[in-house]
Write a protein that holds these residues in place. Sequence first.
Motif, PDB file in Angstrom:
ATOM      1  N   THR A  52      27.845  64.367  64.201  1.00 49.64           N
ATOM      2  CA  THR A  52      27.619  65.183  62.936  1.00 49.64           C
ATOM      3  C   THR A  52      27.955  66.639  63.443  1.00 49.64           C
ATOM      4  O   THR A  52      28.537  67.419  62.783  1.00 49.64           O
ATOM      5  N   HIS A  53      27.711  67.060  64.634  1.00 51.20           N
ATOM      6  CA  HIS A  53      27.739  68.450  65.063  1.00 51.20           C
ATOM      7  C   HIS A  53      27.265  69.358  64.378  1.00 51.20           C
ATOM      8  O   HIS A  53      28.062  70.404  64.116  1.00 51.20           O
ATOM      9  N   LEU A  54      26.044  69.539  63.883  1.00 53.60           N
ATOM     10  CA  LEU A  54      25.209  70.237  62.960  1.00 53.60           C
ATOM     11  C   LEU A  54      25.526  71.494  63.782  1.00 53.60           C
ATOM     12  O   LEU A  54      25.147  71.792  65.065  1.00 53.60           O
ATOM     13  N   LYS A  55      25.733  72.603  63.016  1.00 56.60           N
ATOM     14  CA  LYS A  55      25.893  73.909  63.528  1.00 56.60           C
ATOM     15  C   LYS A  55      25.368  75.038  62.294  1.00 56.60           C
ATOM     16  O   LYS A  55      24.964  74.584  61.314  1.00 56.60           O
ATOM     17  N   LEU A  56      25.417  76.346  62.737  1.00 55.15           N
ATOM     18  CA  LEU A  56      24.976  77.338  61.553  1.00 55.15           C
ATOM     19  C   LEU A  56      26.045  77.248  60.549  1.00 55.15           C
ATOM     20  O   LEU A  56      27.182  77.047  60.916  1.00 55.15           O
ATOM     21  N   GLY A  82      24.803  59.968  69.213  1.00 51.09           N
ATOM     22  CA  GLY A  82      24.737  61.501  69.915  1.00 51.09           C
ATOM     23  C   GLY A  82      25.654  62.272  69.134  1.00 51.09           C
ATOM     24  O   GLY A  82      26.157  62.170  68.048  1.00 51.09           O
ATOM     25  N   ASP A  83      25.758  63.532  69.852  1.00 49.29           N
ATOM     26  CA  ASP A  83      26.343  64.896  69.289  1.00 49.29           C
ATOM     27  C   ASP A  83      25.836  64.841  67.931  1.00 49.29           C
ATOM     28  O   ASP A  83      26.461  65.328  67.107  1.00 49.29           O
ATOM     29  N   LEU A  84      24.460  65.089  67.680  1.00 52.66           N
ATOM     30  CA  LEU A  84      23.895  65.348  66.370  1.00 52.66           C
ATOM     31  C   LEU A  84      23.969  66.941  66.087  1.00 52.66           C
ATOM     32  O   LEU A  84      24.368  67.302  65.067  1.00 52.66           O
ATOM     33  N   VAL A  85      24.248  67.609  67.200  1.00 48.04           N
ATOM     34  CA  VAL A  85      24.163  69.372  67.048  1.00 48.04           C
ATOM     35  C   VAL A  85      25.592  69.547  67.863  1.00 48.04           C
ATOM     36  O   VAL A  85      25.684  68.976  68.902  1.00 48.04           O
ATOM     37  N   GLN A  86      25.873  70.616  67.421  1.00 51.87           N
ATOM     38  CA  GLN A  86      27.210  71.346  68.233  1.00 51.87           C
ATOM     39  C   GLN A  86      26.774  72.066  69.544  1.00 51.87           C
ATOM     40  O   GLN A  86      25.379  72.543  69.536  1.00 51.87           O
TER      41      GLN A  86
END
Length: 283
Positions: A52-56, A82-86
């Motif tokens: 998902t690569h959640l970020k600001l 995996g890679d829930l956040v950036q």
Amino acid sequence: MEWLLILIVLVFGLVIYLYIQNYYLEIDEYTVTIPKLHNNIKGKKIIQISDTHLKLRYNEGYVNHILQKIKAQNPDIIVITGDLVQSEQSDLDQIPIRKLCEGLSAIAPTYMVTGNHDIQTVNFEEFTHILDSSNVRLLLDEAEWVTFKEDEGGIVLMGLAERPKDEEIPKPILKYIELTAEMSKQPKILLAHRPERFKEYLDDKTKAPSLTLSGHTHAGQMRIPFIGGAFAPGQGLFPKFDYGIFSDEENQSKRLIISRGIGNSTFPFRINNRPEIVVITLN
């Protein structure tokens, strides 16, 4: 003026195309036969999301849309591969991690494994606290016996922790995942971020999963008709494992499913490669 109108139409069409490719979620369904699966588990449904690569400034309305799509599938469990956040995110309170995780765990029991971006967050301890307080079970070189509501029977769910360096990867790769004697006899599903190590996941016969769930590739980011993904980290150009379902060449009952993922990392666009929610029905 005519050329200007044509240019405007082309730009407008490109914007619509990129919007669809980046935000129009696709549901892909697989039915997977797992040997020795308890009859009561057959027909149970697993939702897999990844990358998902959640970020600001991540659109919270889109998070709601993801949750609505998943809830409509009525899953029995949910897994995040995996890679829930950036990577390099510092102000985690400003990123909708809790919103997504609390929403998922309210739908069904939710499990996660780390990806390379997750372990590069500035405050990994805070990251894991958010997951824990959102009722998302993070499996770091761990195994858990997962039951499905009141039904008899279950399945072993294993999670392989991501390592920052290749030299830190254990040999065999599942070395630190401990199984009881009874677990060793039961069907197993492995959550492991990187699909290119599929053969290594099968090396230890006492732990070899019947099904491995991975992400990481973004399906090659750009998909070329009749060829497939263009590039995947860890595999390079035209990767063998881009997305979809694969079988081990030596044992066809050992399967791998790779999610195309939902978000974007460094490259901001998906081309011929819509974001994906995977629905797996056990058989």
